[in-house]
Design an enzyme around this catalytic site. Structure first.
Site, PDB file in Angstrom:
ATOM      1  N   GLU A   1       4.592   6.171   2.779  1.00 29.80           N
ATOM      2  CA  GLU A   1       3.550   7.200   2.593  1.00 29.80           C
ATOM      3  C   GLU A   1       3.236   7.888   3.921  1.00 29.80           C
ATOM      4  O   GLU A   1       2.899   9.065   3.947  1.00 29.80           O
ATOM      5  CB  GLU A   1       2.286   6.564   1.976  1.00 29.80           C
ATOM      6  CG  GLU A   1       2.511   6.265   0.495  1.00 29.80           C
ATOM      7  CD  GLU A   1       1.733   5.080  -0.053  1.00 29.80           C
ATOM      8  OE1 GLU A   1       0.767   4.619   0.594  1.00 29.80           O
ATOM      9  OE2 GLU A   1       2.107   4.591  -1.140  1.00 29.80           O
TER      10      GLU A   1
ATOM     11  N   HIS B   1       5.266   2.953   6.943  1.00 32.96           N
ATOM     12  CA  HIS B   1       5.168   2.931   5.480  1.00 32.96           C
ATOM     13  C   HIS B   1       5.661   4.275   4.942  1.00 32.96           C
ATOM     14  O   HIS B   1       5.420   5.321   5.557  1.00 32.96           O
ATOM     15  CB  HIS B   1       3.716   2.680   5.062  1.00 32.96           C
ATOM     16  CG  HIS B   1       3.579   2.408   3.603  1.00 32.96           C
ATOM     17  ND1 HIS B   1       3.605   3.415   2.665  1.00 32.96           N
ATOM     18  CD2 HIS B   1       3.471   1.242   2.915  1.00 32.96           C
ATOM     19  CE1 HIS B   1       3.501   2.878   1.463  1.00 32.96           C
ATOM     20  NE2 HIS B   1       3.418   1.560   1.581  1.00 32.96           N
TER      21      HIS B   1
ATOM     22  N   GLY C   1       0.482  -3.640  -2.607  1.00 35.83           N
ATOM     23  CA  GLY C   1      -0.490  -2.553  -2.633  1.00 35.83           C
ATOM     24  C   GLY C   1      -1.489  -2.764  -3.762  1.00 35.83           C
ATOM     25  O   GLY C   1      -2.432  -3.557  -3.651  1.00 35.83           O
ATOM     26  N   GLY C   2      -1.273  -2.076  -4.880  1.00 33.95           N
ATOM     27  CA  GLY C   2      -2.203  -2.077  -6.016  1.00 33.95           C
ATOM     28  C   GLY C   2      -2.740  -3.449  -6.394  1.00 33.95           C
ATOM     29  O   GLY C   2      -3.957  -3.625  -6.553  1.00 33.95           O
TER      30      GLY C   2
ATOM     31  N   TRP D   1      -4.295  -2.339   1.476  1.00 28.90           N
ATOM     32  CA  TRP D   1      -5.335  -1.729   0.638  1.00 28.90           C
ATOM     33  C   TRP D   1      -5.194  -0.204   0.553  1.00 28.90           C
ATOM     34  O   TRP D   1      -5.872   0.437  -0.241  1.00 28.90           O
ATOM     35  CB  TRP D   1      -6.733  -2.064   1.178  1.00 28.90           C
ATOM     36  CG  TRP D   1      -7.135  -3.498   1.021  1.00 28.90           C
ATOM     37  CD1 TRP D   1      -6.383  -4.525   0.509  1.00 28.90           C
ATOM     38  CD2 TRP D   1      -8.392  -4.073   1.378  1.00 28.90           C
ATOM     39  NE1 TRP D   1      -7.093  -5.699   0.534  1.00 28.90           N
ATOM     40  CE2 TRP D   1      -8.337  -5.448   1.065  1.00 28.90           C
ATOM     41  CE3 TRP D   1      -9.565  -3.570   1.937  1.00 28.90           C
ATOM     42  CZ2 TRP D   1      -9.403  -6.316   1.293  1.00 28.90           C
ATOM     43  CZ3 TRP D   1     -10.627  -4.421   2.171  1.00 28.90           C
ATOM     44  CH2 TRP D   1     -10.544  -5.780   1.843  1.00 28.90           C
ATOM     45  N   LYS D   2      -4.367   0.350   1.434  1.00 30.59           N
ATOM     46  CA  LYS D   2      -4.211   1.819   1.504  1.00 30.59           C
ATOM     47  C   LYS D   2      -5.596   2.467   1.670  1.00 30.59           C
ATOM     48  O   LYS D   2      -6.481   1.846   2.255  1.00 30.59           O
ATOM     49  CB  LYS D   2      -3.449   2.333   0.285  1.00 30.59           C
ATOM     50  CG  LYS D   2      -2.136   1.582   0.090  1.00 30.59           C
ATOM     51  CD  LYS D   2      -1.182   2.245  -0.854  1.00 30.59           C
ATOM     52  CE  LYS D   2       0.077   1.403  -0.960  1.00 30.59           C
ATOM     53  NZ  LYS D   2       1.105   2.014  -1.777  1.00 30.59           N
TER      54      LYS D   2
HETATM   55  P1  PGA Z   1       2.390  -1.271  -4.648  1.00 26.80           P
HETATM   56  O1  PGA Z   1       2.454  -0.766  -3.106  1.00 26.80           O
HETATM   57  O2  PGA Z   1       2.334  -2.757  -4.609  1.00 26.80           O
HETATM   58  O3  PGA Z   1       1.132  -0.632  -5.195  1.00 26.80           O
HETATM   59  O4  PGA Z   1       3.627  -0.762  -5.298  1.00 26.80           O
HETATM   60  C1  PGA Z   1       3.212  -1.454  -2.166  1.00 26.80           C
HETATM   61  C2  PGA Z   1       3.135  -0.756  -0.825  1.00 26.80           C
HETATM   62  O5  PGA Z   1       3.066   0.484  -0.813  1.00 26.80           O
HETATM   63  O6  PGA Z   1       3.123  -1.396   0.225  1.00 26.80           O
END
Ligand code: PGA
Length: 265
Positions: free
Chosen positions: A102, A100, A247-248, A11-12
């Site tokens: 990020e 990750h 993610g998204g 979910w970030k």
């Molecule tokens: P995304 O992110 O599906 O939004 O590209 C994947 C992730 O960062 O794990």
């Protein structure tokens, strides 16, 4: 292959008490109709919402498990803003996303930090699975560096585990999940073609094969980067893609459950 499929929602830094409730209840409602115990299904909310999501999952935590997006490798002490594994265990977590891109990029996490985190999870006599993320930038891919980057990221972790004497322990090592997440595909809508993604996943499996054939056959290697319901089937049909880190698309219950429904049928 007898590897259990793996689907994790990252979910970030998204959500609120209100939207989490809607999301989890919607996922639960749609998934009970297609429950498939061939899939390890994990949701990874921000830590502040672990208790809320755990309560919302309630008895369904058996088939929708809880995970987190990070962990400290320190057990406790003066580490402002960090969360230890013992604290996370209080919420019955089953997986931790580690390294990750990020976090590598915005929190300056090094390969050594990441290796220590993977080790801190694996050394526990527990069921918790570390999801080790690796991936190259667009510039690295375009200059033909993909394999070198991936080899380097994986080897740093495996070497550390060897130093700590757990690399030969099949039972422990089989809890490891590796996520290939090309940075240029994360959140960009640019998904790696199924063949390209599989090529790197196979390369990762070959790296693990050098340690043990049996282990390389058991470790789940998943893909992440703009996975959606319209590309999931193509990707999951590849022999070396054992699941996804999403993610998204994991923030939309219908879309996420569609991805789930494409898996391992
Ligand atoms: P995304 O992110 O599906 O939004 O590209 C994947 C992730 O960062 O794990």
């Amino acid at each position: 292959m007898d590897r259990k499929c793996f689907l994790a929602a990252n979910w970030k830094m998204n959500g609120s008490l209100k939207t989490n409730k809607e999301l989890v209840l919607n996922i639960k409602e749609q998934i009970t109709k297609l429950t498939n115990n061939k899939i390890d299904l994990i949701v990874c909310p921000p830590d502040v919402y672990l208790e809320q999501v755990k309560n919302l999952l309630d008895k369904d935590i058996e088939y929708i498990k809880l995970g987190t997006q990070n962990v400290s490798f320190e057990p406790n002490g003066a580490f402002t803003g960090q969360t230890s594994l013992d604290m996370l265990k209080d919420f019955d977590i089953s997986a931790v996303i580690i390294g990750h891109s990020e976090r590598r990029q915005f929190n300056n996490e090094t390969d050594l930090d990441i290796a220590k985190k993977v080790y801190s999870v694996l050394k526990l006599d527990d069921h918790i699975m570390p999801i080790l993320c690796v991936g190259e930038t667009l510039a690295e891919r375009e200059s033909g560096e993909t394999q070198n980057i991936i080899r380097n990221q994986i080897t740093k972790v495996l070497d550390f585990l060897k130093e700590k004497n757990i690399l030969d322990n099949q039972k422990i090592m089989q809890r490891l999940v590796v996520a290939y997440e090309p940075i240029w595909a994360i959140g960009t809508g640019k998904v790696a073609t199924a063949e390209k993604a599989n090529e790197v996943n196979r390369f990762i499996r070959e790296l693990i094969q050098k340690i043990s054939l049996e282990l390389s056959d058991k470790v789940r290697i998943i893909y992440g980067g703009s996975v959606k319901s319209n590309n999931a089937l193509d990707l999951i049909s590849q022999p070396d893609i054992d699941g996804f880190l999403v993610g998204g698309a994991s923030l939309n219950a219908t879309e996420f459950v569609k991805i789930y429904s494409h898996m391992c049928n």
